[in-house]
Design a protein around this motif. Structure first.
Motif, PDB file in Angstrom:
ATOM      1  N   ASP A  69       0.849  -1.192   0.000  1.00  0.00           N
ATOM      2  CA  ASP A  69       0.000   0.000   0.000  1.00  0.00           C
ATOM      3  C   ASP A  69       0.886   1.244   0.000  1.00  0.00           C
ATOM      4  O   ASP A  69       1.855   1.324   0.759  1.00  0.00           O
ATOM      5  CB  ASP A  69      -0.897  -0.020   1.242  1.00  0.00           C
ATOM      6  CG  ASP A  69      -2.042   0.963   1.156  1.00  0.00           C
ATOM      7  OD1 ASP A  69      -2.318   1.475   0.060  1.00  0.00           O
ATOM      8  OD2 ASP A  69      -2.668   1.207   2.206  1.00  0.00           O
ATOM      9  N   HIS A  70       0.590   2.188  -0.843  1.00  0.00           N
ATOM     10  CA  HIS A  70       1.325   3.448  -1.006  1.00  0.00           C
ATOM     11  C   HIS A  70       2.731   3.243  -1.576  1.00  0.00           C
ATOM     12  O   HIS A  70       3.483   4.189  -1.719  1.00  0.00           O
ATOM     13  CB  HIS A  70       1.417   4.249   0.304  1.00  0.00           C
ATOM     14  CG  HIS A  70       0.091   4.660   0.825  1.00  0.00           C
ATOM     15  ND1 HIS A  70      -0.611   5.722   0.318  1.00  0.00           N
ATOM     16  CD2 HIS A  70      -0.668   4.146   1.814  1.00  0.00           C
ATOM     17  CE1 HIS A  70      -1.756   5.848   0.973  1.00  0.00           C
ATOM     18  NE2 HIS A  70      -1.817   4.905   1.887  1.00  0.00           N
ATOM     19  N   GLY A  71       3.096   2.022  -1.906  1.00  0.00           N
ATOM     20  CA  GLY A  71       4.427   1.756  -2.426  1.00  0.00           C
ATOM     21  C   GLY A  71       4.375   1.270  -3.856  1.00  0.00           C
ATOM     22  O   GLY A  71       3.400   1.506  -4.576  1.00  0.00           O
ATOM     23  N   VAL A  72       5.432   0.567  -4.257  1.00  0.00           N
ATOM     24  CA  VAL A  72       5.513   0.010  -5.602  1.00  0.00           C
ATOM     25  C   VAL A  72       6.070  -1.404  -5.522  1.00  0.00           C
ATOM     26  O   VAL A  72       6.747  -1.755  -4.561  1.00  0.00           O
ATOM     27  CB  VAL A  72       6.404   0.876  -6.526  1.00  0.00           C
ATOM     28  CG1 VAL A  72       5.800   2.252  -6.735  1.00  0.00           C
ATOM     29  CG2 VAL A  72       7.816   0.992  -5.998  1.00  0.00           C
ATOM     30  N   PRO A  73       5.797  -2.222  -6.539  1.00  0.00           N
ATOM     31  CA  PRO A  73       6.388  -3.563  -6.562  1.00  0.00           C
ATOM     32  C   PRO A  73       7.909  -3.496  -6.610  1.00  0.00           C
ATOM     33  O   PRO A  73       8.490  -2.470  -6.985  1.00  0.00           O
ATOM     34  CB  PRO A  73       5.830  -4.165  -7.860  1.00  0.00           C
ATOM     35  CG  PRO A  73       4.558  -3.420  -8.087  1.00  0.00           C
ATOM     36  CD  PRO A  73       4.847  -2.016  -7.620  1.00  0.00           C
ATOM     37  N   HIS A  74       8.549  -4.594  -6.261  1.00  0.00           N
ATOM     38  CA  HIS A  74      10.012  -4.642  -6.195  1.00  0.00           C
ATOM     39  C   HIS A  74      10.673  -4.541  -7.556  1.00  0.00           C
ATOM     40  O   HIS A  74      11.849  -4.196  -7.641  1.00  0.00           O
ATOM     41  CB  HIS A  74      10.468  -5.909  -5.465  1.00  0.00           C
ATOM     42  CG  HIS A  74       9.941  -7.179  -6.074  1.00  0.00           C
ATOM     43  ND1 HIS A  74      10.581  -7.839  -7.086  1.00  0.00           N
ATOM     44  CD2 HIS A  74       8.816  -7.889  -5.811  1.00  0.00           C
ATOM     45  CE1 HIS A  74       9.878  -8.910  -7.425  1.00  0.00           C
ATOM     46  NE2 HIS A  74       8.801  -8.967  -6.665  1.00  0.00           N
ATOM     47  N   SER A  75       9.934  -4.823  -8.633  1.00  0.00           N
ATOM     48  CA  SER A  75      10.527  -4.802  -9.968  1.00  0.00           C
ATOM     49  C   SER A  75       9.445  -4.562 -11.012  1.00  0.00           C
ATOM     50  O   SER A  75       8.277  -4.903 -10.789  1.00  0.00           O
ATOM     51  CB  SER A  75      11.216  -6.148 -10.234  1.00  0.00           C
ATOM     52  OG  SER A  75      11.595  -6.262 -11.587  1.00  0.00           O
ATOM     53  N   THR A  76       9.835  -4.014 -12.151  1.00  0.00           N
ATOM     54  CA  THR A  76       8.880  -3.784 -13.238  1.00  0.00           C
ATOM     55  C   THR A  76       8.522  -5.080 -13.966  1.00  0.00           C
ATOM     56  O   THR A  76       7.394  -5.212 -14.462  1.00  0.00           O
ATOM     57  CB  THR A  76       9.447  -2.782 -14.263  1.00  0.00           C
ATOM     58  OG1 THR A  76      10.677  -3.295 -14.778  1.00  0.00           O
ATOM     59  CG2 THR A  76       9.661  -1.421 -13.638  1.00  0.00           C
ATOM     60  N   ASP A  77       9.441  -6.018 -14.056  1.00  0.00           N
ATOM     61  CA  ASP A  77       9.206  -7.224 -14.853  1.00  0.00           C
ATOM     62  C   ASP A  77       7.997  -8.040 -14.377  1.00  0.00           C
ATOM     63  O   ASP A  77       7.159  -8.424 -15.204  1.00  0.00           O
ATOM     64  CB  ASP A  77      10.460  -8.085 -14.931  1.00  0.00           C
ATOM     65  CG  ASP A  77      11.534  -7.459 -15.817  1.00  0.00           C
ATOM     66  OD1 ASP A  77      11.231  -6.496 -16.560  1.00  0.00           O
ATOM     67  OD2 ASP A  77      12.683  -7.933 -15.778  1.00  0.00           O
ATOM     68  N   PRO A  78       7.852  -8.341 -13.075  1.00  0.00           N
ATOM     69  CA  PRO A  78       6.653  -9.066 -12.647  1.00  0.00           C
ATOM     70  C   PRO A  78       5.368  -8.275 -12.926  1.00  0.00           C
ATOM     71  O   PRO A  78       4.353  -8.860 -13.293  1.00  0.00           O
ATOM     72  CB  PRO A  78       6.851  -9.278 -11.147  1.00  0.00           C
ATOM     73  CG  PRO A  78       8.318  -9.169 -10.935  1.00  0.00           C
ATOM     74  CD  PRO A  78       8.802  -8.186 -11.957  1.00  0.00           C
ATOM     75  N   MET A  79       5.404  -6.957 -12.772  1.00  0.00           N
ATOM     76  CA  MET A  79       4.207  -6.156 -13.039  1.00  0.00           C
ATOM     77  C   MET A  79       3.835  -6.212 -14.516  1.00  0.00           C
ATOM     78  O   MET A  79       2.661  -6.325 -14.871  1.00  0.00           O
ATOM     79  CB  MET A  79       4.432  -4.705 -12.593  1.00  0.00           C
ATOM     80  CG  MET A  79       3.260  -3.777 -12.914  1.00  0.00           C
ATOM     81  SD  MET A  79       1.631  -4.328 -12.348  1.00  0.00           S
ATOM     82  CE  MET A  79       1.876  -4.460 -10.607  1.00  0.00           C
ATOM     83  N   LEU A  80       4.832  -6.139 -15.396  1.00  0.00           N
ATOM     84  CA  LEU A  80       4.555  -6.232 -16.829  1.00  0.00           C
ATOM     85  C   LEU A  80       4.029  -7.620 -17.197  1.00  0.00           C
ATOM     86  O   LEU A  80       3.139  -7.746 -18.036  1.00  0.00           O
ATOM     87  CB  LEU A  80       5.800  -5.878 -17.641  1.00  0.00           C
ATOM     88  CG  LEU A  80       6.185  -4.400 -17.614  1.00  0.00           C
ATOM     89  CD1 LEU A  80       7.558  -4.191 -18.249  1.00  0.00           C
ATOM     90  CD2 LEU A  80       5.126  -3.538 -18.293  1.00  0.00           C
ATOM     91  N   ALA A  81       4.558  -8.656 -16.565  1.00  0.00           N
ATOM     92  CA  ALA A  81       4.064 -10.012 -16.809  1.00  0.00           C
ATOM     93  C   ALA A  81       2.626 -10.156 -16.315  1.00  0.00           C
ATOM     94  O   ALA A  81       1.783 -10.769 -16.985  1.00  0.00           O
ATOM     95  CB  ALA A  81       4.974 -11.035 -16.130  1.00  0.00           C
ATOM     96  N   PHE A  82       2.332  -9.589 -15.152  1.00  0.00           N
ATOM     97  CA  PHE A  82       0.974  -9.613 -14.596  1.00  0.00           C
ATOM     98  C   PHE A  82       0.010  -8.902 -15.536  1.00  0.00           C
ATOM     99  O   PHE A  82      -1.058  -9.412 -15.861  1.00  0.00           O
ATOM    100  CB  PHE A  82       0.975  -8.937 -13.217  1.00  0.00           C
ATOM    101  CG  PHE A  82      -0.372  -8.836 -12.575  1.00  0.00           C
ATOM    102  CD1 PHE A  82      -0.974  -9.955 -12.017  1.00  0.00           C
ATOM    103  CD2 PHE A  82      -1.032  -7.617 -12.497  1.00  0.00           C
ATOM    104  CE1 PHE A  82      -2.211  -9.861 -11.402  1.00  0.00           C
ATOM    105  CE2 PHE A  82      -2.264  -7.514 -11.881  1.00  0.00           C
ATOM    106  CZ  PHE A  82      -2.864  -8.637 -11.329  1.00  0.00           C
TER     107      PHE A  82
END
Length: 185
Positions: A69-82
């Protein structure tokens, strides 16, 4: 005297889906877990919703679990895969209405995911993308979408990573990328 009382964490989203095969009931709505795929950063659940004496409705829940909450995921790659898994399913599904995206307040993580999906689709369609303009437009309808500066920066990082993965680079001759300078208002 009150300082000795334990601090209870604030519930920001009710756990509305069952943990196992036993359905759970919320008023006149019964929720049954039909299937679940657990991955490192997210889980995909197939739920069946049934209102008393009415037809059932299948629902697929995409639950990104490692986004604070209020933060960001640890990496862009998992978010792009999601986002890719989510977008593929949305493009294939013919039943149901529009997707429902929610987080605790419905603005920070929700806004970031919606903006990412829309902007990557815009990039594929128009070969240009304007994160600042789009987030500004989102905030006209719902204040605080993409709630924190970190989330806004993460959005840019995801777009840049997407460009790298697809072999495109932001240039004046090809893909146009809006200047990532911003003002956090």
């Amino acid at each position: 005297p009150y300082s000795d009382l334990p601090v209870c964490p604030q519930v920001k989203c009710e756990h509305y889906w069952p943990l196992d095969a036993k359905p759970c009931t919320h008023g006149h709505l019964q929720v049954t877990l039909e299937g679940e795929e657990v991955l490192e950063d997210w889980t995909v659940r197939d739920l069946m919703l049934q209102h008393v004496k009415q037809k059932t409705l299948p629902v697929r829940q995409f639950h990104y679990m490692t986004w604070p909450d209020h933060g960001v995921p640890h990496s862009t790659d998992p978010m792009l895969a999601f986002r890719k898994v989510l977008r593929q399913w949305l493009d294939q599904t013919t039943e149901g209405g529009p997707p429902i995206v929610h987080c605790s307040a419905g603005v920070g993580r929700t806004g970031t995911l919606i903006a990412l999906d829309v902007l990557l689709r815009q990039l594929d369609r128009d070969q240009r993308v304007g994160p600042f303009s789009y987030v500004q437009k989102m905030r006209e309808s719902r204040p605080l979408m993409v709630q924190t500066e970190a989330q806004y920066v993460f959005l840019h990082h995801c777009i840049l990573r997407f460009l790298q993965q697809s072999g495109r680079v932001p240039t004046d001759n090809g893909v146009a990328y809006e200047n990532p300078l911003y003002e956090n208002v």
